[in-house]
Scaffold this active site. Structure first.
Site, PDB file in Angstrom:
ATOM      1  CE1 TYR A 149      -3.448   2.726   0.410  1.00  0.00           C
ATOM      2  CE2 TYR A 149      -2.586   3.133   2.608  1.00  0.00           C
ATOM      3  CZ  TYR A 149      -3.414   3.486   1.556  1.00  0.00           C
ATOM      4  OH  TYR A 149      -4.199   4.606   1.654  1.00  0.00           O
ATOM      5  CE1 TYR A 159      -2.178   0.493   6.150  1.00  0.00           C
ATOM      6  CE2 TYR A 159       0.050   1.119   5.520  1.00  0.00           C
ATOM      7  CZ  TYR A 159      -0.997   0.223   5.475  1.00  0.00           C
ATOM      8  OH  TYR A 159      -0.867  -0.952   4.768  1.00  0.00           O
TER       9      TYR A 159
END
Length: 265
Positions: A149, A159
């Site tokens: 990602y 994240y």
């Protein structure tokens, strides 16, 4: 005849029909690959076996595997070797960090143990699978594939340590490509845009991330598991025989932008 006809693939990480691994499995099945699967624990066994049957596989090609346990990984390939005399593809679709690591300020919430777990499960497990499957894949012009990602190279809200783990994973792609290339094995990753999966649901404010991504991506929409699956199937096929050590972005072009559309666009 599909472009994966005659290929045998082990897919690690199918958890639901909405998972990216499911999109890859469906695309590979459509293109003629023979598939085997792993499941993390007995709770997931029935679900994975049901999915597998829909993709032309069978229960005896579904194996238990906790990727945090090397002995379980080795057991998968020992069992698989009783059914297949070789393996062409390994798909690694595994990522995990404790929930408290994915909620809040990076400096404040990141712990030594959270860092260790995220890197062990999300990054080292890919190397462990490559190591255990090496002999079955040697000389078959096969392919290893993992999923990353954009948070591996840019900061993303919440994240956090998963971004670091994905960066480690992407470095692993390059080092594995260098290590295994002489044996004919290619190693690549797909960096997918945000998709509503079980894994993604653990990230705080993920719905807001989806909405922001949709506004700012050049295609003005989010990608689907089918689109990521198609790209993954391609990378694992002979059509991509000259590609190794690469990160392929399937994110609607989001990684190319510095600024999304302005409100009056």
């Amino acid at each position: 005849m599909g472009f994966l006809t005659g290929k045998r693939a082990l897919i690690v990480g199918v958890a639901s029909k909405l998972s990216i691994a499911s999109g890859i499995a469906a695309a590979m099945h459509r293109e003629g690959a023979e598939l085997a699967f792993t499941y993390q624990n007995d709770k997931l066994r029935g679900r994975v076996e049901e999915f597998a049957s829909g993709w032309g596989s069978r229960p005896e090609l579904c194996f238990p595997c906790d990727v945090a346990d090397d002995s379980q990984i080795e057991a998968v390939f020992a069992a698989l070797g009783k059914h297949w005399d070789g393996l062409d593809i390994i798909v690694h679709s595994v990522g995990f960090a404790p929930g408290d690591q994915l909620d809040g300020d990076f400096t404040a919430v990141t712990t030594r143990e959270g860092f260790r777990i995220a890197h062990d499960i999300s990054a080292y497990s890919f190397i462990a699978l490559a190591k255990a499957g090496r002999e079955m894949m040697k000389g078959r012009n096969g392919s290893l594939l993992t999923l990353s990602y954009l948070g591996a190279e840019r900061t993303m809200p919440n994240y956090n340590v998963m971004g670091m783990a994905k960066a480690s994973l992407e470095a692993g792609v390059r080092y594995l490509a260098g290590s295994l290339g002489a044996e004919g094995t290619r190693v690549n990753a797909v960096s997918a845009g945000p998709i509503r999966t079980l894994a993604a649901s653990g990230i705080k404010s993920f719905r807001k991330m989806l909405a922001a991504n949709e506004r700012q991506t050049p295609l003005r929409r989010n990608v689907t598991i089918e689109e990521v699956g198609n790209a993954g199937a391609f990378l694992c096929s002979d059509l991509a025989s000259g590609i190794s050590g690469e990160i392929l972005y399937v994110d609607g072009g989001f990684n190319t932008t510095a600024m999304g559309p302005l409100d009056d666009d």
